[in-house]
Design an enzyme around this catalytic site. Structure first.
Site, PDB file in Angstrom:
ATOM      1  N   GLY A   1      25.130   9.406  39.830  1.00  0.00           N
ATOM      2  CA  GLY A   1      26.067   9.443  40.950  1.00  0.00           C
ATOM      3  C   GLY A   1      26.498   8.094  41.467  1.00  0.00           C
TER       4      GLY A   1
ATOM      5  N   GLU B   1       7.881  17.396  66.855  1.00  0.00           N
ATOM      6  CA  GLU B   1       8.988  16.445  66.664  1.00  0.00           C
ATOM      7  C   GLU B   1       8.936  15.309  67.687  1.00  0.00           C
ATOM      8  OE1 GLU B   1      10.550  16.424  64.002  1.00  0.00           O
ATOM      9  OE2 GLU B   1       9.969  18.427  63.351  1.00  0.00           O
TER      10      GLU B   1
HETATM   11  P1  ADP Z   1      27.572   8.848  37.357  1.00  0.00           P
HETATM   12  O1  ADP Z   1      28.367   8.966  36.117  1.00  0.00           O
HETATM   13  O2  ADP Z   1      27.063   7.468  37.625  1.00  0.00           O
HETATM   14  O3  ADP Z   1      26.464   9.847  37.472  1.00  0.00           O
HETATM   15  P2  ADP Z   1      30.036   9.583  38.540  1.00  0.00           P
HETATM   16  O4  ADP Z   1      30.881   8.491  38.049  1.00  0.00           O
HETATM   17  O5  ADP Z   1      30.157  10.873  37.841  1.00  0.00           O
HETATM   18  O6  ADP Z   1      28.521   9.149  38.588  1.00  0.00           O
HETATM   19  O7  ADP Z   1      30.313   9.775  40.079  1.00  0.00           O
HETATM   20  C1  ADP Z   1      30.526  11.023  40.649  1.00  0.00           C
HETATM   21  C2  ADP Z   1      31.482  10.945  41.794  1.00  0.00           C
HETATM   22  O8  ADP Z   1      30.953  10.174  42.851  1.00  0.00           O
HETATM   23  C3  ADP Z   1      32.768  10.260  41.435  1.00  0.00           C
HETATM   24  O9  ADP Z   1      33.685  11.135  40.899  1.00  0.00           O
HETATM   25  C4  ADP Z   1      33.241   9.713  42.771  1.00  0.00           C
HETATM   26  O10 ADP Z   1      33.932  10.698  43.494  1.00  0.00           O
HETATM   27  C5  ADP Z   1      31.950   9.428  43.491  1.00  0.00           C
HETATM   28  N1  ADP Z   1      31.598   8.011  43.415  1.00  0.00           N
HETATM   29  C6  ADP Z   1      30.489   7.496  42.840  1.00  0.00           C
HETATM   30  N2  ADP Z   1      30.455   6.160  42.964  1.00  0.00           N
HETATM   31  C7  ADP Z   1      31.579   5.808  43.604  1.00  0.00           C
HETATM   32  C8  ADP Z   1      32.125   4.564  44.032  1.00  0.00           C
HETATM   33  N3  ADP Z   1      31.500   3.410  43.808  1.00  0.00           N
HETATM   34  N4  ADP Z   1      33.310   4.578  44.681  1.00  0.00           N
HETATM   35  C9  ADP Z   1      33.933   5.742  44.902  1.00  0.00           C
HETATM   36  N5  ADP Z   1      33.478   6.924  44.531  1.00  0.00           N
HETATM   37  C10 ADP Z   1      32.312   6.992  43.904  1.00  0.00           C
HETATM   38 ZN    ZN Z   2       6.889  16.442  60.911  1.00  0.00          ZN
END
Ligand code: ADP
Ligand code: ZN
Ligand code: MG
Length: 604
Positions: free
Chosen positions: A209, A427
């Site tokens: 991600g 909490e």
């Molecule tokens: P990975 O391939 O590293 O697991 P992805 O490229 O599939 O991650 O990222 C998933 C989504 O997260 C992207 O489509 C985008 O919407 C969001 N995202 C991740 N990193 C960024 C970033 N640096 N800037 C903007 N959006 C991002």
């Molecule tokens: Zn707790």
């Protein structure tokens, strides 16, 4: 044309051939007899029909229960046979045996060669082809152009990628590295004329991600070149050799379209270390070998750039990483505070919003990946729609942060007053221990509204800035804060509940890491006692010490947690009045902010 169609044709042809080989009476069941039985049946007048073939005689005759049956027997050189048949009686209407002899076919040697050897070969080829087509068709090949040595799926190059570096927030170092590749793809001649070879491949490495797939697309979008994207798992097929053929095909097509980018996502699926462990995986290893060969097979001036992404770099075969292959490694990290703001901004551009306190949201999402941030913005937009608003506000974002962290609110859950009281004390216990220590993150929010994740309430702390280092003291304070909930239950409610299970887990993990990985215990000094595997995927760890040390680690961890628990209990005992006051307030409001909490705490 559906591929099973071929298969049916093959079956029909096989049946035809079968009936050619066994002439005439083939439909019925044929019983073997000896020649003597045959002659006997002829003499007894039981035989109706005789068919003499090369080396065989087929005949139909009445059996013992007077039913007609078909028999066969080997032909014997018997010049008398015809006379005997003419002379014998028969159950036929005219009393004569019908008999025929097939005319021996004098096949030309070429035709018999073809029939004997070539035809079966062709048929096998046909069966195999339609068989594998069928299987691959079912495996998702769809419309395919399979033949031997070629992959079934056409790999389409996307030619107009709209993603650019502007869509990727933060990750400036990665962009810088990739910019050179973009430039190379724009004018390869310039590099060629100097004789510079660009790295053939770049490996994007980082936690899930963080935008690896996204940035690869952005490179293609910036360079305005065709983009061949394929996932590692697509190479791994049922038949050994198909993956390798696919790699060959991919590179062939790419070379025709150069300059272009090949992107292999999740490359660890095929790029895992080859090992000699039992069995191995032939298909995967062949595919990997083919990939290595192809990468060696073109020079750095062809204009084909290979990008690959993985979140398990340590599992990759070292042959992949040596110079001349993926020799450039581009690290994608979880975003820091500024990075998170930038990512939120990129995604907020896509939704209507007003007066967003970006700083607040970014601080509350420490540790979140780009994908999670994108998800948070989308959840906020959905919430705004649900509430009938026409734009997203900070409150929507805050709520969706909590949804992502702790699950949605579970309003319908019935909790008795007695339980509610214990949860509230628990909490407030966390919050007051956090507030009464130095070097802890300020309390941001306390709530006793249950969540779908199972949390019955929680205390949210938000750091004021970005933290890169944690001191021993801060970690110990954190452990004390985690034990604060249970300490309040014990001291005020005179009970202990299951509500502390998550606290216990976290506190133990933290204390363990301090002993085994951060060198923060007196006893073990700076000795590494654990190695972390899969750093980007949860980071499970393996102990690297003797059983005796392992037992000593447990004792050290226990001591740390006990000390923290004692410290938390002391803070609770010292602030009983405030705790009662704060708990009453929380029970009444269900959710209170950090500011409200501090106001009551600091009131004289
Ligand atoms: P990975 O391939 O590293 O697991 P992805 O490229 O599939 O991650 O990222 C998933 C989504 O997260 C992207 O489509 C985008 O919407 C969001 N995202 C991740 N990193 C960024 C970033 N640096 N800037 C903007 N959006 C991002
Ligand atoms: Zn707790
Ligand atoms: Mg990805």
């Amino acid at each position: 044309m559906p591929s099973y169609y071929n298969f049916i044709i093959v079956l029909v042809v096989l049946m035809l051939i079968n009936s050619l080989v066994v002439p005439g009476l083939s439909e019925k069941k044929i019983t073997d007899t000896d020649y003597g039985t045959f002659i006997e049946k002829v003499d007894k007048g039981k035989v109706k029909q005789v068919k003499m073939d090369e080396g065989k005689i087929y005949y139909s005759a009445l059996n013992d229960s007077n039913e007609e049956q078909t028999y066969q027997t080997g032909a014997v050189d018997d010049p008398d046979l015809v006379n005997r048949l003419l002379a014998s009686e028969s159950p036929n209407e005219n009393g004569k045996i019908e008999f025929t002899k097939t005319i021996p076919r004098q096949n030309s040697p070429i035709i018999s060669f073809l029939l004997m050897w070539v035809l079966p070969g062709l048929i096998f080829f046909w069966i195999f082809r339609s068989g594998s087509k069928m299987i691959q068709g079912r495996m998702g090949g769809g419309e395919n152009v399979m033949s031997f040595g070629k992959s079934n799926a056409k790999i389409y190059a996307e030619s107009e990628i709209k993603t650019t570096f502007a869509d990727v927030a933060g990750q400036d170092e990665a962009k810088e590295s990739l910019n050179e590749i973009v430039d190379f793809l724009h004018n390869p001649q310039r590099y060629a004329s100097i004789g510079a070879n660009l790295p053939k491949g770049a490996l994007l490495v980082g936690p899930p991600g963080t935008g690896k797939t996204l940035i690869a697309r952005a490179v293609a979008g910036e360079a305005k070149v065709p983009f061949f994207a394929i996932s590692g798992s697509e190479f791994v097929q049922m038949f050994v050799g198909v993956g390798a053929a696919k790699v060959r095909d991919l590179f062939k097509q790419a070379k025709e379209k150069a300059p272009c980018i090949i992107f292999i996502d999740e490359i660890d699926t095929i790029g895992k270390k080859r090992d000699s462990r039992m069995g191995g995986n032939d298909e995967r290893e062949q595919t990997l070998n083919q990939l290595l060969t192809e990468m060696d097979g073109f020079n750095g001036q062809t204009g084909v750039v290979i990008l690959a992404a993985t979140n398990r770099p340590e599992s990759l075969d070292s042959a992949l990483l040596r110079p001349g292959r993926f020799d450039r490694r581009i690290q994608m990290e979880l975003p820091d505070l500024e990075g998170r703001k930038a990512i939120l901004n990129v995604h907020l551009k896509k939704v209507k919003h007003e007066n967003i306190n970006l700083d607040l949201v970014a601080r509350a999402t420490s540790g979140a990946s780009g994908a999670e941030l994108a998800n948070i913005v989308n959840e906020a937009a959905l919430r705004a729609v649900r509430l009938g608003k026409d734009s997203v506000t900070t409150v929507d974002l805050e709520e969706s942060v909590e949804v992502v962290i702790a699950g949605a609110q579970k309003k319908g859950k019935v909790i008795s007053d007695e339980e509610k009281k214990i949860i509230a004390y628990h909490e407030i216990g966390h919050a007051i221990v956090a507030a009464k220590q130095k070097n802890t993150a300020p309390v941001h929010k306390i709530t006793i509204i249950p969540r779908t994740s199972g949390a019955l309430g929680y205390t949210m702390q938000v750091d004021s800035g970005d933290q890169n280092l944690m001191s021993r003291e801060e970690l110990l304070n954190r452990i004390a804060t985690l034990t604060g909930g249970r300490a309040a239950e014990e001291i005020i409610c005179n009970t202990v509940t299951t509500g502390a299970s998550n606290d216990i887990e976290q506190a133990t993990k933290m204390a363990r890491a301090m002993v085994t990985r951060y060198g923060m215990s007196e006893e073990f000094d700076m000795m590494a006692l654990e190695t972390v595997n899969n750093a980007y995927l949860g980071g499970d760890s393996t102990l690297t010490c003797s059983p005796e040390i392992s037992a000593a680690i447990d004792r050290e961890v226990l001591k740390m947690i006990k000390d923290a628990h004692e410290k938390a209990s002391q803070i609770i005992r010292d602030n009983l009045d405030k705790i009662h006051e704060l708990t009453d307030y929380l029970l009444q409001k269900e959710t209170i902010t950090g500011d409200e909490f501090m106001a009551i705490l600091n009131k004289k």
